[in-house]
Design a protein around this motif. Structure first.
Motif, PDB file in Angstrom:
ATOM      1  N   ALA A  35     -28.274 -10.896  -7.525  1.00 11.83           N
ATOM      2  CA  ALA A  35     -27.915  -9.659  -6.824  1.00 11.83           C
ATOM      3  C   ALA A  35     -28.444  -8.463  -7.602  1.00 11.83           C
ATOM      4  O   ALA A  35     -28.376  -8.422  -8.822  1.00 11.83           O
ATOM      5  CB  ALA A  35     -26.404  -9.558  -6.681  1.00 11.83           C
ATOM      6  N   LEU A  36     -28.992  -7.505  -6.894  1.00 12.51           N
ATOM      7  CA  LEU A  36     -29.414  -6.239  -7.487  1.00 12.51           C
ATOM      8  C   LEU A  36     -28.347  -5.220  -7.156  1.00 12.51           C
ATOM      9  O   LEU A  36     -27.976  -5.051  -5.998  1.00 12.51           O
ATOM     10  CB  LEU A  36     -30.773  -5.818  -6.935  1.00 12.51           C
ATOM     11  N   GLN A  37     -27.841  -4.533  -8.164  1.00  9.09           N
ATOM     12  CA  GLN A  37     -26.695  -3.660  -7.970  1.00  9.09           C
ATOM     13  C   GLN A  37     -27.017  -2.244  -8.434  1.00  9.09           C
ATOM     14  O   GLN A  37     -27.676  -2.051  -9.444  1.00  9.09           O
ATOM     15  CB  GLN A  37     -25.515  -4.191  -8.779  1.00  9.09           C
ATOM     16  N   VAL A  46     -32.306   4.191  -5.033  1.00  9.00           N
ATOM     17  CA  VAL A  46     -33.018   3.268  -5.913  1.00  9.00           C
ATOM     18  C   VAL A  46     -33.920   2.394  -5.060  1.00  9.00           C
ATOM     19  O   VAL A  46     -33.506   1.886  -4.013  1.00  9.00           O
ATOM     20  CB  VAL A  46     -32.035   2.384  -6.713  1.00  9.00           C
ATOM     21  N   LEU A  47     -35.142   2.231  -5.484  1.00  3.49           N
ATOM     22  CA  LEU A  47     -36.103   1.354  -4.817  1.00  3.49           C
ATOM     23  C   LEU A  47     -36.573   0.297  -5.794  1.00  3.49           C
ATOM     24  O   LEU A  47     -36.765   0.575  -6.969  1.00  3.49           O
ATOM     25  CB  LEU A  47     -37.313   2.169  -4.340  1.00  3.49           C
ATOM     26  N   TRP A  48     -36.747  -0.910  -5.319  1.00  2.00           N
ATOM     27  CA  TRP A  48     -37.308  -1.978  -6.136  1.00  2.00           C
ATOM     28  C   TRP A  48     -38.650  -2.363  -5.543  1.00  2.00           C
ATOM     29  O   TRP A  48     -38.828  -2.374  -4.329  1.00  2.00           O
ATOM     30  CB  TRP A  48     -36.396  -3.205  -6.126  1.00  2.00           C
TER      31      TRP A  48
END
Length: 56
Positions: A35-37, A46-48
């Protein structure tokens, strides 16, 4: 940022500089999803990109 988890050992790098290296039995025993939190506050965005997962 780069994160390596091998067994119960966790190592992170930021801009190719090692930041932390520790062992955690709970992490080593973990099974399941990744999970990205982010934490909300002040309209944070926030962008990944370029996420890569590799089985070691």
């Amino acid at each position: 940022m780069r994160i390596k988890i091998q067994g119960d050992n966790v190592t992170t790098w930021l801009n190719d500089q090692e930041m932390i290296n520790f062992n955690d039995a709970k992490i080593g025993a973990g099974k399941g999803r990744i999970a990205l939190q982010i934490h909300d506050g002040g309209g944070i965005r926030v962008l990944w990109r370029n996420l890569k997962l590799k089985t070691l």
